[in-house]
Design a protein around this motif. Structure first.
Motif, PDB file in Angstrom:
ATOM      1  N   ILE A 184     -51.371 -30.910 -41.351  1.00 27.47           N
ATOM      2  CA  ILE A 184     -50.801 -29.588 -40.969  1.00 27.47           C
ATOM      3  C   ILE A 184     -49.651 -29.667 -39.917  1.00 27.47           C
ATOM      4  CG2 ILE A 184     -51.284 -27.201 -40.380  1.00 27.47           C
ATOM      5  CD1 ILE A 184     -53.895 -27.156 -41.229  1.00 27.47           C
ATOM      6  N   ASN A 185     -48.588 -29.341 -40.254  1.00 32.63           N
ATOM      7  CA  ASN A 185     -47.640 -29.464 -39.292  1.00 32.63           C
ATOM      8  C   ASN A 185     -47.552 -27.918 -38.389  1.00 32.63           C
ATOM      9  OD1 ASN A 185     -46.750 -31.824 -40.330  1.00 32.63           O
ATOM     10  ND2 ASN A 185     -45.156 -30.738 -41.987  1.00 32.63           N
ATOM     11  N   GLY A 186     -46.587 -28.230 -37.351  1.00 36.55           N
ATOM     12  CA  GLY A 186     -46.514 -27.284 -36.538  1.00 36.55           C
ATOM     13  C   GLY A 186     -47.384 -26.907 -35.087  1.00 36.55           C
ATOM     14  N   SER A 187     -47.934 -26.068 -34.969  1.00 37.32           N
ATOM     15  CA  SER A 187     -48.999 -25.970 -33.919  1.00 37.32           C
ATOM     16  C   SER A 187     -50.043 -25.299 -34.279  1.00 37.32           C
ATOM     17  CB  SER A 187     -48.224 -25.095 -32.901  1.00 37.32           C
ATOM     18  OG  SER A 187     -47.762 -23.690 -33.106  1.00 37.32           O
ATOM     19  N   PRO A 188     -51.009 -26.140 -35.063  1.00 39.68           N
ATOM     20  CA  PRO A 188     -52.280 -25.523 -35.505  1.00 39.68           C
ATOM     21  C   PRO A 188     -53.225 -25.422 -34.500  1.00 39.68           C
ATOM     22  CG  PRO A 188     -51.974 -27.937 -35.948  1.00 39.68           C
ATOM     23  CD  PRO A 188     -50.798 -27.418 -35.475  1.00 39.68           C
ATOM     24  N   ASN A 189     -53.091 -26.083 -33.277  1.00 41.74           N
ATOM     25  CA  ASN A 189     -54.171 -26.056 -32.243  1.00 41.74           C
ATOM     26  C   ASN A 189     -53.846 -24.680 -31.345  1.00 41.74           C
ATOM     27  OD1 ASN A 189     -54.993 -28.356 -33.098  1.00 41.74           O
ATOM     28  ND2 ASN A 189     -54.477 -29.576 -31.306  1.00 41.74           N
ATOM     29  N   LEU A 190     -52.899 -24.095 -31.633  1.00 37.37           N
ATOM     30  CA  LEU A 190     -52.528 -22.995 -30.795  1.00 37.37           C
ATOM     31  C   LEU A 190     -52.795 -21.678 -31.600  1.00 37.37           C
ATOM     32  CD1 LEU A 190     -49.294 -24.175 -28.686  1.00 37.37           C
ATOM     33  CD2 LEU A 190     -52.073 -24.164 -28.038  1.00 37.37           C
ATOM     34  N   ILE A 191     -52.924 -21.657 -32.942  1.00 33.50           N
ATOM     35  CA  ILE A 191     -53.110 -20.291 -33.505  1.00 33.50           C
ATOM     36  C   ILE A 191     -54.091 -19.422 -33.242  1.00 33.50           C
ATOM     37  CG2 ILE A 191     -53.611 -19.550 -35.947  1.00 33.50           C
ATOM     38  CD1 ILE A 191     -50.503 -20.999 -35.758  1.00 33.50           C
ATOM     39  N   THR A 192     -55.068 -19.831 -32.579  1.00 35.82           N
ATOM     40  CA  THR A 192     -56.000 -18.821 -32.049  1.00 35.82           C
ATOM     41  C   THR A 192     -55.536 -18.285 -30.893  1.00 35.82           C
ATOM     42  OG1 THR A 192     -57.254 -20.760 -30.937  1.00 35.82           O
ATOM     43  CG2 THR A 192     -58.083 -20.139 -33.060  1.00 35.82           C
ATOM     44  N   GLU A 193     -54.421 -18.557 -30.347  1.00 38.39           N
ATOM     45  CA  GLU A 193     -54.140 -18.038 -28.975  1.00 38.39           C
ATOM     46  C   GLU A 193     -53.053 -16.608 -29.450  1.00 38.39           C
ATOM     47  OE1 GLU A 193     -54.392 -18.977 -25.857  1.00 38.39           O
ATOM     48  OE2 GLU A 193     -55.850 -20.319 -26.739  1.00 38.39           O
ATOM     49  N   HIS A 194     -52.848 -16.368 -30.615  1.00 32.57           N
ATOM     50  CA  HIS A 194     -52.248 -15.212 -31.202  1.00 32.57           C
ATOM     51  C   HIS A 194     -50.884 -14.928 -30.769  1.00 32.57           C
ATOM     52  CE1 HIS A 194     -56.363 -13.484 -32.546  1.00 32.57           C
ATOM     53  NE2 HIS A 194     -55.826 -14.431 -33.217  1.00 32.57           N
TER      54      HIS A 194
END
Length: 299
Positions: free
Chosen positions: A228-238
């Motif tokens: 997965i590209n982008g910022s998947p680890n930050l998605i839960t930061e909303h």
């Protein structure tokens, strides 16, 4: 605090709060452990709610008195009868004579109005089986019918309060009718704590019960992903500026783990498109869950 329900409203002179900016409301269970009651942030691009109710009152507070029974397992140990049990506080809980400890108490729910579920904050080190109103609602680290030969397959490194969110009642599935977990009025909770050996007899137990209101339970998490590209680890930061995508249609995985082995009952999910996205919408996805790395994934 003295009231049960509070409403928090957030806003900003800007259109959003900066990434990683959140408002937390927590309840301390002891000097170090706490339960997160609410996490909010403001981001008008995502359309996040700006007002949220939360319940700060415990139906069963930390440090309450419990009836204790050790040595054997009565046939009706999950019921309301406590005639062969002795009442103690957590500071005076006795050691068991084997690896099994039984605890039981009652608590009152004044009203189930507006409640979406409830949260157990359970302090234990090995395995547990939890019954409420004579119905099993949760277990971890022990299989089969409970007996004096039962042993734990689980062992936490630290002694913590572990949160377990549960529904007010189960869903009817096929021929299986819905079962109420909690009821308005008096409720009986019975918990078996199971150690790994008969030499592990010390009492390390406590438990609190709190009704929870509707709202996101995505907080205190660890995120991982593959392909997965982008910022998947930050998605839960909303945060509206964070997104994830993939240039191919291969099997991509985005995994959310709840910290400190927190267990969550999830009834629904909300997915947000990237705030400037107008095409290439996701066509499908599959949601799977499991309680630990030893289990198979369940769709």
């Amino acid at each position: 605090v003295s009231n049960a329900k509070y409403e928090v409203t957030v806003g900003s002179t800007s259109s959003y709060w900066q990434t990683a900016s959140h408002l937390y409301v927590s309840s301390f269970l002891d000097d170090t452990d706490k339960e997160t009651l609410l996490r909010m942030r403001y981001d008008s691009y995502l359309g996040l709610t700006t007002s949220q109710l939360f319940n700060a009152q415990y139906a069963l507070p930390v440090g309450s008195s419990w009836y204790v029974h050790n040595g054997d397992i009565p046939s009706d140990w999950t019921g309301a009868d406590t005639s062969s049990w002795t009442q103690y506080t957590p500071a005076t809980f006795p050691a068991s004579t084997n690896q099994i400890q039984l605890y039981k108490t009652t608590f009152t729910v004044a009203s189930l109005s507006d409640a979406a579920g409830f949260v157990l904050s359970l302090k234990y080190k090995y395995a547990c089986v939890v019954y409420i109103n004579d119905v099993e609602v949760f277990r971890n680290g022990v299989t089969g019918d409970l007996s004096t030969s039962s042993v734990a397959t689980n062992n936490y490194n630290n002694i913590l309060y572990h949160q377990i969110s549960l529904p007010l009642k189960t869903l009817a599935v096929g021929d299986q009718p819905a079962v109420n977990y909690l009821q308005q009025g008096s409720n009986t909770i019975a918990i078996a704590i199971v150690a790994q050996t008969a030499l592990q007899t010390a009492s390390l137990f406590d438990c609190a019960v709190r009704l929870s209101l509707a709202g996101s339970r995505i907080f205190d998490t660890t995120v991982s992903s593959t392909d997965i590209n982008g910022s998947p680890n930050l998605i839960t930061e909303h945060f509206h500026g964070c997104s994830m995508s993939s240039p191919t249609c291969c099997s991509n995985y985005w995994t959310v783990s709840f910290n400190d082995d927190r267990r969550e009952w999830i009834s629904s999910m909300t997915l947000f498109l990237y705030y400037q996205q107008t095409d290439q919408h996701p066509k499908q996805f599959v949601v799977k869950a499991r309680n630990n790395n030893l289990e198979e994934w369940t769709t």
